[in-house]
Design a protein around this motif. Structure first.
Motif, PDB file in Angstrom:
ATOM      1  N   ASP A   1       0.975  -1.109  -0.017  1.00 13.59           N
ATOM      2  CA  ASP A   1       0.046  -0.090   0.101  1.00 13.59           C
ATOM      3  C   ASP A   1       0.854   1.184   0.078  1.00 13.59           C
ATOM      4  OD1 ASP A   1      -2.138  -1.489  -0.108  1.00 13.59           O
ATOM      5  OD2 ASP A   1      -2.643  -1.516   2.007  1.00 13.59           O
ATOM      6  N   ASP A   2       2.074   1.207   0.758  1.00 15.65           N
ATOM      7  CA  ASP A   2       2.945   2.394   0.684  1.00 15.65           C
ATOM      8  C   ASP A   2       3.354   2.777  -0.693  1.00 15.65           C
ATOM      9  OD1 ASP A   2       4.411   4.227   2.296  1.00 15.65           O
ATOM     10  OD2 ASP A   2       6.224   3.241   1.720  1.00 15.65           O
ATOM     11  N   LYS A   3       3.598   1.606  -1.613  1.00 19.52           N
ATOM     12  CA  LYS A   3       4.022   1.972  -2.908  1.00 19.52           C
ATOM     13  C   LYS A   3       3.079   2.354  -3.773  1.00 19.52           C
ATOM     14  CE  LYS A   3       8.363   1.286  -1.495  1.00 19.52           C
ATOM     15  NZ  LYS A   3       9.510   2.408  -1.537  1.00 19.52           N
ATOM     16  N   ARG A   4       1.836   2.453  -3.380  1.00 19.75           N
ATOM     17  CA  ARG A   4       0.706   2.847  -4.432  1.00 19.75           C
ATOM     18  C   ARG A   4       1.100   4.332  -4.880  1.00 19.75           C
ATOM     19  NH1 ARG A   4      -3.718  -0.880  -4.549  1.00 19.75           N
ATOM     20  NH2 ARG A   4      -3.606  -2.325  -2.917  1.00 19.75           N
ATOM     21  N   ASN A   5       1.581   4.966  -4.224  1.00 16.88           N
ATOM     22  CA  ASN A   5       2.062   6.408  -4.516  1.00 16.88           C
ATOM     23  C   ASN A   5       3.811   6.223  -4.821  1.00 16.88           C
ATOM     24  OD1 ASN A   5      -0.241   8.005  -3.484  1.00 16.88           O
ATOM     25  ND2 ASN A   5       0.335   7.310  -1.437  1.00 16.88           N
ATOM     26  N   ILE A   6       3.802   6.412  -6.291  1.00 18.98           N
ATOM     27  CA  ILE A   6       5.004   6.284  -6.616  1.00 18.98           C
ATOM     28  C   ILE A   6       5.636   7.253  -7.686  1.00 18.98           C
ATOM     29  CG2 ILE A   6       4.389   5.050  -8.978  1.00 18.98           C
ATOM     30  CD1 ILE A   6       7.240   4.000  -6.915  1.00 18.98           C
ATOM     31  N   PRO A   7       6.940   7.783  -7.456  1.00 20.91           N
ATOM     32  CA  PRO A   7       7.390   8.972  -8.476  1.00 20.91           C
ATOM     33  C   PRO A   7       7.392   8.466  -9.973  1.00 20.91           C
ATOM     34  CG  PRO A   7       8.834   8.625  -6.526  1.00 20.91           C
ATOM     35  CD  PRO A   7       7.884   7.498  -6.709  1.00 20.91           C
TER      36      PRO A   7
ATOM     37  N   THR B   1       4.472  14.471 -16.123  1.00 23.00           N
ATOM     38  CA  THR B   1       3.526  13.779 -15.477  1.00 23.00           C
ATOM     39  C   THR B   1       3.238  12.604 -16.299  1.00 23.00           C
ATOM     40  OG1 THR B   1       1.629  14.697 -16.834  1.00 23.00           O
ATOM     41  CG2 THR B   1       2.173  15.765 -14.807  1.00 23.00           C
TER      42      THR B   1
ATOM     43  N   LEU C   1      -2.300   3.168  -8.981  1.00 24.79           N
ATOM     44  CA  LEU C   1      -1.267   3.973  -8.385  1.00 24.79           C
ATOM     45  C   LEU C   1      -1.814   5.128  -8.429  1.00 24.79           C
ATOM     46  CD1 LEU C   1       1.579   2.209 -10.444  1.00 24.79           C
ATOM     47  CD2 LEU C   1       0.869   1.733  -8.048  1.00 24.79           C
ATOM     48  N   SER C   2      -1.096   6.028  -7.862  1.00 27.57           N
ATOM     49  CA  SER C   2      -0.950   7.616  -7.612  1.00 27.57           C
ATOM     50  C   SER C   2       0.296   8.125  -8.119  1.00 27.57           C
ATOM     51  CB  SER C   2      -1.610   8.111  -6.441  1.00 27.57           C
ATOM     52  OG  SER C   2      -1.497   9.633  -6.517  1.00 27.57           O
ATOM     53  N   VAL C   3       0.529   8.531  -9.430  1.00 27.27           N
ATOM     54  CA  VAL C   3       1.946   8.719  -9.862  1.00 27.27           C
ATOM     55  C   VAL C   3       2.320  10.170  -9.763  1.00 27.27           C
ATOM     56  CG1 VAL C   3       3.446   8.585 -11.946  1.00 27.27           C
ATOM     57  CG2 VAL C   3       1.586   6.712 -11.721  1.00 27.27           C
ATOM     58  N   GLY C   4       3.457  10.261  -8.852  1.00 24.22           N
ATOM     59  CA  GLY C   4       3.792  11.643  -8.757  1.00 24.22           C
ATOM     60  C   GLY C   4       4.330  12.238  -9.815  1.00 24.22           C
TER      61      GLY C   4
END
Length: 697
Positions: A519-525, A552, A608-611
């Motif tokens: 879950d912590d890696k669902r936000n990824i650069p 983006t 994912l939420s891609v930063g």
């Protein structure tokens, strides 16, 4: 070399060699390869010969082995256990024979016989018998004092407790070693019990003999070859061969490959015979030892300070060995590349046991290079061949040559597969590519597993608790087939944690931690995501370049999709990125154009939420958002510095001039890029103008 430089170098060499001796003889954990050690000793000897007045009291040339450790009682050898001088080629062997004849006053035509026997790569051991009974066993140590390993030696089957027909005092010398099958079995047991794996049979034999607890030595499969003697109450014979025969009659194992040779030509010939058999002997050897056969002549020749004059060791090249090619296997990598691997009869090369070697590609197997030119004289490689293996440093072993004289009469040329051995999809070799690749993509289990290992690697998603081993386990059991499945694990198998907790090696805490890490890696650069996709030719640095350029995921995806036909503004913009060439660009657009690949990527991104890529604060930058090209020679900063400075100010640095270029910075020697910029009416500055523009003049 000056005298002062020589003094400094001798000090450095003494420190290096003393440290190496301690690691090898005391710790049984060599720190440098044999070839490097031999080279250091040769350099030390050459400097000492040139500057004899600078020879140190602790000179490595005067040392044998190393001082014994503190864990054993000490044994003083009644007859010193010396080392051997080394020969490395035919000229060295001829020089050895010449020196013997000169010392003895023999002409070149006078008969002079030598013995030639394999040089066992093990640990020297001295066995003292009194009235036929074993009373003491000792390691060589520093040649004068060794370690008392009597209790350990008694556990070796090849060491008899009592012997008949022996002199009242008999000190038998030889080598303790471990066979290849026994070594492999020992390492397997060590791994199963969580113990230390040994690097090679020599280390295993030395470490086993020097155990403080003899019950451990008893569990280790040690062997012993007798080849010499020390203290004697009466001679064993008139010649080396006679003495060895008598030791054999007493029950000692002597090497059956020992031969009598009439001179250097026969010595070299037997060296070649032994070298050819090296891989099939079942134990490690690192050369051939030559000894004057007549024991009366040995006595006349005597000894130097650390070596006998009547013997020499002809060493094998440390990074080369001949062995048999048992099979050719095909491994499928992350990008679908079919890589041929040689499965070899195990052989020690450069201190490492080698059983596999790369064969590069189908051209290499066929005896051709990438341009179709012959290599190895056009000799192809076939299963059953006798092949030469080499290592250079720590790189993967390679097959260098083939002995056609040993090729089986019924051998057949190797046919490189045109179907993937994992998924049976077509294996295609594109024009200009040296590698054949599986076209199966993610339906190929080998590619899928390797790509997911890459996906969770440190520079990619780096999911704690989910490494290569867990990926293989989950894939094998059908839990994950593509990266998106990783983010579905909790939903599919985590209900109550029961299914994961029931698996071997997992409990409630480890399962909870894994789901939290995912879950912590669902936000990824963005840069990490692009790299994690594992696209061919797109490495970590390139992924970050792409992320910086597009900002983006949405912009990146739209642009790569728009460049699918390899023309138009999106394609030109992609190629304009400094560091992105046509090969990488083609790989990107091809991956996104493949329906199955694109669908797999879309399924992943949905979780994912891609930063967005971090961009510098460029509110006051005169070049923010502009595309800049550098050409010619920059005199006040390097090209890398100029690029970094421009990017820090928010500019996009491109390697080529196009209609999208805003600014060309041209130094001396600018050519075609300057002409094209002029044709397109693009603003052009020299280096001083560029520095003035960005406020760094």
């Amino acid at each position: 070399m000056t005298s002062e430089n020589a003094r400094t170098e001798l000090g450095r060499l003494a420190a290096l060699l003393n440290k190496a001796n301690t690691a090898y003889y005391v710790s049984d954990a060599p720190e440098i390869p044999d070839a490097e050690y031999d080279a250091l000793r040769r350099r030390n000897a050459e400097i000492e010969a040139r500057f004899p007045e600078l020879k140190r009291k602790d000179s490595p040339s005067e040392q044998i082995g190393a001082r014994v450790g503190d864990g054993f009682a000490k044994v003083e050898h009644r007859v010193r256990m010396l080392s051997l001088g080394n020969a490395f080629d035919r000229d060295d062997v001829a020089a050895f024979d010449t020196s013997i004849r000169k010392y003895l006053g023999l002409s070149d035509e006078a008969p002079l016989a030598y013995t030639a026997e394999p040089k066992i790569d093990g640990l020297s051991l001295s066995l003292r018998y009194e009235n036929g009974a074993l009373v003491e066993a000792a390691t060589r140590g520093d040649g004068t004092v060794g370690e008392n390993v009597t209790a350990n030696a008694r556990t070796i089957d090849d060491v008899p407790e009592t012997i008949r027909g022996a002199p009242d005092i008999l000190e038998v010398r030889g080598e303790v070693y471990m066979s290849h099958p026994d070594f492999a079995a020992l390492n397997e047991r060590q791994e199963q019990s969580g113990g230390k794996r040994f690097a090679n049979p020599r280390n295993a034999a030395a470490g086993s003999l020097r155990q403080l607890d003899a019950t451990i030595t008893k569990t280790r499969p040690l062997r012993f070859f007798a080849y010499s003697w020390g203290d004697l109450s009466e001679p064993l014979g008139e010649t080396q061969m006679d003495a060895l025969a008598r030791l054999s009659d007493m029950g000692f194992s002597t090497n059956p490959l020992t031969r009598l040779c009439a001179g250097p030509d026969e010595m070299i010939a037997h060296y070649a015979v032994i070298e050819e058999q090296r891989a099939t002997l079942g134990y490690d050897i690192d050369g051939v030892v030559y000894k004057v056969n007549d024991l009366a002549l040995q006595a006349r020749l005597g000894f130097r300070s650390t070596t006998p004059r009547w013997a020499i060791a002809h060493k094998f090249p440390a990074e080369l060995a001949w062995t048999r090619l048992e099979a050719i296997d095909i491994q499928v990598g992350r990008t679908g590349a079919l890589s041929p691997v040689a499965r070899l009869t195990p052989v020690t090369v450069g201190g490492v046991v080698v059983s596999n070697a790369t064969l590069h590609n189908e051209d290499y197997i066929a005896g051709r290079d990438a341009r179709g030119q012959q290599i190895r004289g056009g000799k192809d490689i076939r299963v059953g061949d006798w092949v030469q293996v080499y290592r250079a440093g720590d790189v993967i072993p390679k097959v260098a040559d083939v002995d056609l004289g040993k090729r089986p009469h019924d051998s057949q040329p190797y046919t490189f597969p045109t179907l993937c051995p994992e998924c049976h999809s077509d294996a295609i070799r594109e024009e200009g590519d040296a590698v054949r690749r599986c076209s199966g993509g993610m339906i190929c289990p080998a590619q899928a597993v390797e790509r997911m290992k890459h996906f969770v690697s440190r520079a990619a998603f780096d999911i704690e608790g989910l490494g290569a081993k867990q990926v293989e386990q989950f894939y094998r059991d059908g839990w994950i087939k593509e990266p998106a499945d990783i983010f579905m694990l909790r939903e599919r198998y985590g209900s109550g944690m029961q299914q994961l907790r029931n698996r071997e090696g997992w409990g409630e805490k480890s399962a909870t931690n894994l789901f939290a890490a995912i879950d912590d890696k669902r936000n990824i650069p963005l840069g990490r995501l692009i790299f994690a996709l594992g696209l061919r030719h797109v490495g970590e640095a390139a992924s970050n370049l792409l992320a910086t350029h597009y900002g983006t995921w949405e912009a990146f995806e739209t642009a790569i999709t728009g460049a699918a036909d390899r023309q138009g503004p999106d394609w030109d913009d992609l190629l304009s990125i400094d560091g992105v060439g046509e090969v990488m660009a083609t790989s990107l657009v091809t991956a996104f154009a493949q329906e199955s690949e694109r669908e797999s990527i879309d399924r992943l991104v949905a979780h994912l939420s891609v930063g967005a890529a971090t961009r510098p604060d460029t509110a006051d930058s005169p070049v923010a958002g502009k595309t800049v090209v550098f050409t010619g020679t920059l005199e006040k900063m390097t090209r890398a510095e100029a690029k970094a400075r421009a990017e820090a100010l928010g500019a996009k640095v491109s390697g080529s001039v196009s209609a999208r270029t805003d600014l060309l910075v041209a130094g001396p020697g600018a050519g075609s890029k300057a002409r094209k910029a002029a044709e397109l009416g693009i603003e052009t500055l020299d280096e001083d103008g560029w520095l003035a523009l960005i406020g760094a003049a």
